[in-house]
Enzyme design. Sequence first.
Site, PDB file in Angstrom:
ATOM      1  N   CYS A 249     -14.394  15.515   4.911  1.00 16.04           N
ATOM      2  CA  CYS A 249     -13.931  16.757   5.072  1.00 16.04           C
ATOM      3  C   CYS A 249     -15.253  17.620   5.267  1.00 16.04           C
ATOM      4  O   CYS A 249     -15.819  17.448   6.235  1.00 16.04           O
ATOM      5  CB  CYS A 249     -13.054  17.357   3.798  1.00 16.04           C
ATOM      6  N   ARG A 254     -12.286  17.636  -0.810  1.00 16.43           N
ATOM      7  CA  ARG A 254     -11.045  17.265  -0.406  1.00 16.43           C
ATOM      8  C   ARG A 254     -10.361  15.943   0.365  1.00 16.43           C
ATOM      9  O   ARG A 254      -9.330  15.386  -0.211  1.00 16.43           O
ATOM     10  CB  ARG A 254     -10.621  18.196   0.709  1.00 16.43           C
TER      11      ARG A 254
END
Lengths: 308, 146
Positions: A249, A254
């Site tokens: 990411c 994430r």
Amino acid sequence: MPAPTDPTPRLAEYAHPERLVTTDWLAEHLDDAGLVVVESDEDVLLYETGHIPGAVKIDWHTDLLQPVERDYLDGAGFADLLASRGISRDTTIVLYGDKNNWWAAYTAWVFTLFGHEDVRLLDGGRNLWVAEGRELTTDVSSPARGDYPVVERDDTTFRAFKEDVLAHLGTGPLVDIRSPQEYTGERLHIPDYPEEGVLRGGHIPTARNVPWATAVSSDGTYKPRAELEAIYREGGLGIEADDSVITYCRIGERSSHTWFALKYLLGIEDVRNYDGSWTEWGNAVRVPIAAGTEAGQVPGAKATAQAA
Amino acid sequence: MTDAPTLPDALAEIREEFLDLPERERLQLLLEFSRELPALPERYESAPGLLERVEECQSPVRAFAEVTDGVVHFYASAPEEAPTTRGFASILAQGLSGLTTQQVLDVPEDFPLMIGLTRAVSPLRLNGMAGMLTRAKRQVREQLAA
């Protein structure tokens, strides 16, 4: 002695049901010997406003990262951190946090680099615990020091570096879990915000975009296995059980959430997280970048085909 | 740290309050600030669209630096589950409100790095406050130009 596995039928469908616990299960097992609840949040103050009774705090910025180099703490630092939180090598750790467990998953991933055996996530995270009106306390836990050995971090099995990603292109799936605007390169940084310092927009060629939130239901729990299969495996991304997969990411948080789903919920054996992610790739000199909605070609592949 | 630039009184006091504390306790002070974030005046409460949304990878915050008769008021709202952001907004609400436009424009851009939170909170998170300050200054400039 590891704590028992949460027997909830919904969890039993996953490849590794022992990696998730429900809020019900945790509420019943809070006082279990050998179990430590750890809160990891994006917001560094959230724990102080109230946390699950007995939970300790581990902050990704101030605890897990080195203050100078961009890397994680070393084996001695890790042993000291965990011991200070009352954790021993055989402790069952249940992680939870804000933002749908992004940081909890990130912490779980870092713990995995150090080979901690029993690391679980509270499915639904802090939000679900709070939404269900469960108990929070501001009492600061001061656990008795744990007994934690110095273990060398394993940077090859679950972690990918830029060079690994370059070598990986064309050999296996690459999953970009950022927003579609970040993936296409349309959004480099937030207007008017101090830049986090990414010079180029777009994605790593061949990466497919599956935003992290695709993996969760509206209450923040992971989707049932069949739905996750449809997203990431046949009919979706087409990931095979024996594929080597890399997730990324912006800074790797994430994508830890998706790493966790691929590895433990779908049981894909070889999944690495590229924590350098876009804040490294988008600044690196002479690495290939694809802009727009197309995944893009493996660099050099086209030229070779033409030459042949 | 002795030759710090001159800060308006309120900001200077906030800075001293933080620096007087041992590092670990500074988080508690930030938490107190987060609890003191003033409620929005009625006109913003009923029309939150008037506040500019500051989007970031962190928590959503809405903020606006309003100029009335040459005096600035900083208003902000952020969710309860984002106490750090609320704390930052509260520091600016208490530190900027009542200043003249020029005083606000003169606040050093790196004020967020002056209050001793770099290690307890991390520089990346402090970017959040820097962003709010940058925006507040732009909003002041826009109103002066209007």
